[in-house]
Design an enzyme around this catalytic site. Sequence first.
Site, PDB file in Angstrom:
ATOM      1  N   ASP A 293       0.818  -1.206   0.000  1.00  0.00           N
ATOM      2  CA  ASP A 293       0.000   0.000   0.000  1.00  0.00           C
ATOM      3  C   ASP A 293       0.861   1.268   0.000  1.00  0.00           C
ATOM      4  O   ASP A 293       1.815   1.392   0.784  1.00  0.00           O
ATOM      5  CB  ASP A 293      -0.898  -0.007   1.240  1.00  0.00           C
ATOM      6  CG  ASP A 293      -1.733   1.248   1.365  1.00  0.00           C
ATOM      7  OD1 ASP A 293      -2.600   1.467   0.500  1.00  0.00           O
ATOM      8  OD2 ASP A 293      -1.508   2.025   2.321  1.00  0.00           O
TER       9      ASP A 293
ATOM     10  N   GLU B 179       1.636   0.001  -4.869  1.00  0.00           N
ATOM     11  CA  GLU B 179       0.796   1.147  -5.173  1.00  0.00           C
ATOM     12  C   GLU B 179       1.646   2.397  -4.973  1.00  0.00           C
ATOM     13  O   GLU B 179       2.247   2.579  -3.917  1.00  0.00           O
ATOM     14  CB  GLU B 179      -0.421   1.230  -4.253  1.00  0.00           C
ATOM     15  CG  GLU B 179      -1.294   2.444  -4.575  1.00  0.00           C
ATOM     16  CD  GLU B 179      -2.147   2.918  -3.407  1.00  0.00           C
ATOM     17  OE1 GLU B 179      -3.046   3.737  -3.643  1.00  0.00           O
ATOM     18  OE2 GLU B 179      -1.905   2.486  -2.265  1.00  0.00           O
TER      19      GLU B 179
END
Length: 597
Positions: free
Chosen positions: A247, A284
Site C-alpha cells: 500500500d 501502489e
Amino acid sequence: MSTRFTVWAPAADRAEVVVGGTAHPMEARPSGWWEAHVAEAGHGTDYGFVLDGSGEVLPDPRSPWQPDGVHGQSRVYDHERFAWTDQHWHGRPLPGSVLYEMHVGTFTPEGTFDAAAGHLDHLVALGIDAVELLPVASFPGRHGWGYDGVHLWAPHEPYGGPDGLKRFVDAAHARGLAVILDVVYNHLGPDGNRLGSFGPYFTSAHATPWGDAVNFDQEGSDEVRAFVVENALMWLRDYHFDGLRLDAVHAITDHSATHILEELGRAVAAESAHLGRQLFLIAESDLNDPRLVTSREAGGYGLDAQWSDDFHHALHAALTGERQGYYCDFGSLETLKKALTRVFVHDGTMSTYRGRRHGRPVNVRETPAHRFLGFLQNHDQVGNRASGDRIGALLPSPGLLKVGAALLLLAPFTPMLFMGEEWGASTPWCYFTDHRDPELARAVSEGRRREFARHGWAGGVPDPQAVDTFRRSVLDWTEPDDPYHADLLEWHRSLIALRRREPELNDPRLTATRVETSGRDGEDGGDPARWLVMWRGGIGVAANLGDVPVVLPAGAAGGPPRLLLASDPAIHLDPGGLGDSGRATVALPAASVAIFR
C-alpha cells in the site's frame, strides 16, 4: 512441551511474559531481544508482555492471533496444525492474469473468509486468475477497510482468524486461483497501536498523513526493517499467499543505500526459490516512477508490478466527463491514448493539479506492459468519493460501462476488477469505520465532513461510524440474476475469455499497441464525435464514447474483418465501406464498442 517467547524491547531494563496470569522473567539477548521458555504454553494459550515492571500487559508486536481484538491479549498459534490440501500448487504467473479486488467484510452479508470462499466458483466462471484481498491484519472494531491495522501478524478475528484465512486460501488454490494480500507498511492505525512501547518503530524525522513515519532509516531501524521483511515472508510462507500488494509506497521514506522496497524484493525472490512457488510483489505508488518495476540489476527496486493511476484517471474522465480534483489533468481522448501507449500521462510533464512537473517516462521498448495494473474501479477510487458511488451511477449512458470494460480488459496492462464491477453492482462502497474510542470516532466522522466541505461538496456525506454506511456497502448477490446485471456479467466473461484466447491480447510489448482517436473531442465547436480505436496486433477495439453514431475504419484493404464481440446488436461491419479505398468499416451506435480481427 514448552513455547519460546521472544520480544524486541531495546530500551527496557526488565521484561516478563505473562502466561495464564503468571509472570515469567525473560532473559536479555543481544540487540535488544528478550527470551523465555515456558512449559505447557502451547497452541491456544493467551499471553502478553510486561516491560520494566509497569504492570500493564501488552500484546505481542508479532502476535499471530488476537481473538479478543486489538486491545486483548495475544494467543499462541501453531501453524503446523492446519491441514493444507494445496501441496501441488506452484502458483501462477502475473503476466496474463486477471485480478479481482475483494474486501472480505462486504463481499458477502456474512463478511467472513468462509462465506467469501463460497463464491469462489463465481470468480472461476468469470475467468479470474488471482484474488487480491484488502488488508486483513487485525484492526479495531468489527468492520473497516483494514488500512488502520495494528497487529500486522494476526488475521482479523471477525473475518475468521488464522484458520479461516487459511481455509480461504486453500479453497482458492483448489480452484486454480492465486491469492494476493494487501499489506500496509507505511503506517499503523492509531487505535491499539502499541509498537512504540517496545522500541523505535516510528520516527518524527519523517512525516506522513497519519503521523510519525515508520522508522526505516533512523537509529534502531535495522530491527524495524526486519520486522517488515519477516512479516511479508510470514504471509507468503505460513498462509500460502502468492503475492503481496504494498500500500502507498510513496508514503514510505527511506534514505538507506538499499531501499526497503529493494530489500523486500530480494527477500521475496529468495523465498520463491526456496518454496518452489511463484511469488510476486505489486506496489501502489502515485510517483509515476518506473524505477519500482525496473530490475535490480539495472538499478531499480525489482518489484513485479505497480498500479497505474494515470490509466484509471484517463479512462474514468473520458467516460464520465468529470474534471474535478486530479481529473482536471485528464479527460481528452489524446490523454487516454497516451495512457494506453506510454503508461504514464505525467512522465515529466506539467500537472495542473499538483502545480508542478510530475513523473518520468517508462522505457516502452524494454518494460513489459504486464508490469502495470490497469483498473476502472478500485476501493480507493470508489470509496474515497463522498457517497461511495460506483462509476455506473456517474455515466450518461449505461452502454459506456461496456465500453469501459472492453478498454480495461483488452488494454496491454494487467487488468483488475473491483468486486461487483463484473455485473455493474448498484450498491455503493463507502468509507466506513468501527472505532470504539469515542473521541477517535467523532474525529473521523467530523473530519470526513470537513474534507468534502473544503472541496465544495454540497451533498450529504455518509457517517463512516454509522452501521448503515457499512451495511449499504455489502454486495447484493441477487443482482446477477437480474437481466440487466446478467448481461453485464456475460459481457465481462466474454471479454476475459477473448483476452485468454487471443495471443495478441497478452503481447507484453507496449510498442505493439496502437491507438487512433477522434482528436479534439468536439471542443470549440468541432466534430462532436468521440471515438477511439485501439489495435492489439491484428485485433481492433473500436469504441464510441460519444452520443452520436460513427463509422470507423476496421482494417486495411484486401481482407474482410471478422467481428469477435459487439456491445450492441446494431453494430455491423461493412467489408468495403470506405468507397474507392476498399477499406472495411464498422458502424457504431452511440456508447458502444466492437472488437474485430
